[in-house]
Design a protein around this motif. Structure first.
Motif, PDB file in Angstrom:
ATOM      1  N   GLY A 136       3.442 -25.146  62.533  1.00  0.00           N
ATOM      2  CA  GLY A 136       4.220 -25.694  63.637  1.00  0.00           C
ATOM      3  C   GLY A 136       5.439 -24.839  63.901  1.00  0.00           C
ATOM      4  N   LEU A 137       5.884 -24.814  65.141  1.00  0.00           N
ATOM      5  CA  LEU A 137       7.088 -24.078  65.542  1.00  0.00           C
ATOM      6  C   LEU A 137       7.880 -24.950  66.499  1.00  0.00           C
ATOM      7  CD1 LEU A 137       8.816 -21.455  65.684  1.00  0.00           C
ATOM      8  CD2 LEU A 137       7.344 -20.737  67.596  1.00  0.00           C
ATOM      9  N   ASN A 138       9.154 -25.157  66.174  1.00  0.00           N
ATOM     10  CA  ASN A 138      10.062 -25.926  67.024  1.00  0.00           C
ATOM     11  C   ASN A 138      11.236 -25.041  67.387  1.00  0.00           C
ATOM     12  OD1 ASN A 138      12.234 -28.820  66.610  1.00  0.00           O
ATOM     13  ND2 ASN A 138      11.273 -28.039  68.446  1.00  0.00           N
ATOM     14  N   ILE A 139      11.403 -24.741  68.685  1.00  0.00           N
ATOM     15  CA  ILE A 139      12.443 -23.819  69.145  1.00  0.00           C
ATOM     16  C   ILE A 139      13.254 -24.448  70.263  1.00  0.00           C
ATOM     17  CG2 ILE A 139      11.095 -21.771  68.534  1.00  0.00           C
ATOM     18  CD1 ILE A 139      10.488 -21.549  71.607  1.00  0.00           C
ATOM     19  N   SER A 140      14.398 -23.824  70.574  1.00  0.00           N
ATOM     20  CA  SER A 140      15.178 -24.176  71.758  1.00  0.00           C
ATOM     21  C   SER A 140      16.146 -23.028  72.071  1.00  0.00           C
ATOM     22  CB  SER A 140      15.972 -25.463  71.517  1.00  0.00           C
ATOM     23  OG  SER A 140      16.982 -25.256  70.539  1.00  0.00           O
ATOM     24  N   PRO A 141      16.477 -22.820  73.354  1.00  0.00           N
ATOM     25  CA  PRO A 141      15.852 -23.485  74.498  1.00  0.00           C
ATOM     26  C   PRO A 141      14.483 -22.884  74.771  1.00  0.00           C
ATOM     27  CG  PRO A 141      17.359 -21.808  75.296  1.00  0.00           C
ATOM     28  CD  PRO A 141      17.481 -21.806  73.779  1.00  0.00           C
ATOM     29  N   HIS A 142      13.812 -23.398  75.792  1.00  0.00           N
ATOM     30  CA  HIS A 142      12.543 -22.822  76.185  1.00  0.00           C
ATOM     31  C   HIS A 142      12.752 -21.865  77.360  1.00  0.00           C
ATOM     32  CE1 HIS A 142      13.067 -26.533  78.581  1.00  0.00           C
ATOM     33  NE2 HIS A 142      12.540 -25.804  79.565  1.00  0.00           N
ATOM     34  N   ILE A 143      11.758 -21.012  77.590  1.00  0.00           N
ATOM     35  CA  ILE A 143      11.834 -20.068  78.700  1.00  0.00           C
ATOM     36  C   ILE A 143      10.868 -20.448  79.812  1.00  0.00           C
ATOM     37  CG2 ILE A 143      11.483 -17.647  79.382  1.00  0.00           C
ATOM     38  CD1 ILE A 143      13.988 -18.044  77.779  1.00  0.00           C
ATOM     39  N   THR A 144       9.640 -20.803  79.473  1.00  0.00           N
ATOM     40  CA  THR A 144       8.631 -21.020  80.491  1.00  0.00           C
ATOM     41  C   THR A 144       8.423 -22.490  80.841  1.00  0.00           C
ATOM     42  OG1 THR A 144       6.911 -20.994  78.783  1.00  0.00           O
ATOM     43  CG2 THR A 144       7.384 -18.918  79.873  1.00  0.00           C
ATOM     44  N   THR A 145       8.376 -23.344  79.853  1.00  0.00           N
ATOM     45  CA  THR A 145       8.094 -24.762  80.055  1.00  0.00           C
ATOM     46  C   THR A 145       8.659 -25.547  78.877  1.00  0.00           C
ATOM     47  OG1 THR A 145       6.319 -26.414  80.039  1.00  0.00           O
ATOM     48  CG2 THR A 145       5.785 -24.275  79.095  1.00  0.00           C
ATOM     49  N   PHE A 146       9.002 -26.783  79.117  1.00  0.00           N
ATOM     50  CA  PHE A 146       9.480 -27.647  78.042  1.00  0.00           C
ATOM     51  C   PHE A 146       8.518 -27.646  76.862  1.00  0.00           C
ATOM     52  CE2 PHE A 146       9.113 -31.731  75.918  1.00  0.00           C
ATOM     53  CZ  PHE A 146      10.406 -31.954  75.477  1.00  0.00           C
TER      54      PHE A 146
END
Length: 439
Positions: A71-81
């Motif tokens: 799993g990968l949880n990142i922020s912010p996003h670039i393309t879509t939520f």
């Protein structure tokens, strides 16, 4: 939530996006109401002023290449939520966003009724969705990127980590994290857990000391770039960069498609992190799997080069002074002797004046626009600063019109100053309809 659009509107409007709430008591209570899904898998936890997203993406690729469901949880996003929550590089589906949000809505309503102080924020809700999704997907390991700082970030609700990573420390979000690198380092070192290994890319002795003292106080072994592991660049070409790694293993002629000397450093951090993590989960790193992972890693909007009407469009956030300096060096590395047209915008919490001064050395002309975000600085104010350093400056309020204007000026356009601006421009270039600056 009936539709994905309704779910997104709820998250951004009912759980106000950009509103920061300090403390871990809300996310802790929310996760307890959900049965503490974050306890279902080992976690690699990553913070840093710059580089944390790249290190997270590379680490995820390495873990996945070794057959681990990651799993990968990142922020912010670039393309879509949906980019914020991934498993093995696949974004969470719109249906899963709706379903999980609907399932946790009763818990949110109960907490909301206790008052504003107890109402979970946008980031806390998204973090809970990610933890729950990773549990449902039976992830073998999760790579978790800190949102802001470390000590009081919602991601720091976890009790332990396979590895705690502090990529770098620089001056950013100074109104929240502190006005010196030492103070910011204290906040970021807050993710270090008892007897959990620490990996860091920090090289400045005074800042290293903050991290090492925190690690020692937690009886946690620590490993520093240039002391315990290293990367040496051999060859740099767009989307094909060759380097050697030395650490617990030694690898020669590794290739990564992420651009810039700083990305070989980020790759070294990810490899060291993976050496430690894989030593705990599996028998260790496989060289061919590592090589495959590095070649296949993707991280949008970080010195990413597009072709638009036979012209080059380079996307890079570069939203703080350290990142701006790295961007300048990267342009000089891949476009030696060239001065580019810049499309530039900034948010109101950034040191945009220093960013402008740094980037002016590679700017031939500049088009300033409004960042599609409520925290954007008015472009005319930003343009006035640019005029101190560049003779050809104009401002155009709307970002799409500004991009077209900039492309009329030059064959080489650099979009920078804000990841939100990069996000919107990238979606224009790729035809993606979901506006990342809003969603």
């Amino acid at each position: 939530m009936k539709t994905y659009s309704e779910a997104i509107q709820y998250l951004y409007n009912s759980r106000p996006y950009g509103k920061i709430k300090f403390g871990l008591f809300r996310i802790r209570e929310l996760l307890e109401r959900l049965g503490n899904p974050q306890k279902s898998y080992p976690i690699i936890h990553i913070t840093g002023t710059n580089g944390k997203g790249s290190v997270a993406a590379i680490t995820r690729s390495i873990m996945s290449s070794h057959g681990l469901k990651t799993g990968l949880n990142i922020s912010p996003h670039i393309t879509t939520f949906r980019e914020r929550i991934q498993v093995d590089g696949e974004y969470i589906s719109e249906g899963d966003v709706c379903r999980i949000l609907k399932n946790i809505e009763p818990a949110l309503e109960k907490m909301d009724r206790k008052g504003e102080e107890y109402a979970p924020s946008f980031f806390e809700v998204v973090t809970a969705i990610a933890f729950q999704y990773f549990k449902e997907e039976s992830c073998d390991v999760v790579v978790l990127e800190v949102g802001l700082g470390g000590r009081f970030d919602a991601s720091n609700v976890i009790d332990s980590s396979l590895v705690s990573v502090v990529t770098s420390v620089g001056l950013d979000h100074t109104g929240i994290l502190g006005d010196t690198e030492e103070k910011i380092a204290i906040e970021k070192s807050g993710i270090i857990k008892l007897e959990c290994p620490v990996v860091s890319g920090i090289t400045r002795p005074a800042i290293r000391r903050v991290v090492s003292e925190k690690a020692r106080s937690m009886n946690s072994p620590y490993f520093f770039y240039k002391r315990d592991f290293d990367a040496t660049g051999r060859e740099y070409a767009l989307n094909r960069n060759i380097f050697d790694y030395t650490g617990s293993n030694n690898f020669e002629n590794l290739q990564i498609n992420l651009n810039g000397e700083h990305q070989t450093v980020n790759a070294a951090l990810a490899i060291k992190t993976s050496e430690i993590a894989m030593g705990e989960i599996r028998s260790g790193l496989g060289e061919e799997k590592l090589r495959m992972a590095l070649k296949s890693v993707s991280w949008p909007g970080r010195f990413e080069v597009f072709s638009q009407d036979s012209k080059s469009v380079i996307l890079d956030g570069a939203h703080n002074p350290d990142a701006a300096r790295v961007l300048r060096r990267t342009v000089e590395k891949y476009f030696p002797g060239e001065r580019l047209t810049l499309l530039f915008g900034s948010l109101d919490d950034k040191d945009y004046e220093t960013n402008i001064k740094v980037l002016s050395e590679i700017a031939d002309s500049v088009v300033v626009c409004r960042v599609p975000n409520h925290r954007s600085i008015h472009p005319e104010k930003v343009a006035d600063v640019w005029r101190k350093y560049c003779s050809s400056v104009q401002f155009v309020e709307e970002h799409e019109i500004a991009m077209n204007k900039a492309l009329e000026i030059s064959d080489s356009l650099l979009v920078c100053g804000s990841l939100y601006l990069v996000s919107e421009i990238r979606n224009l270039l790729t035809g993606v309809s979901e506006h990342a600056g809003r969603y």
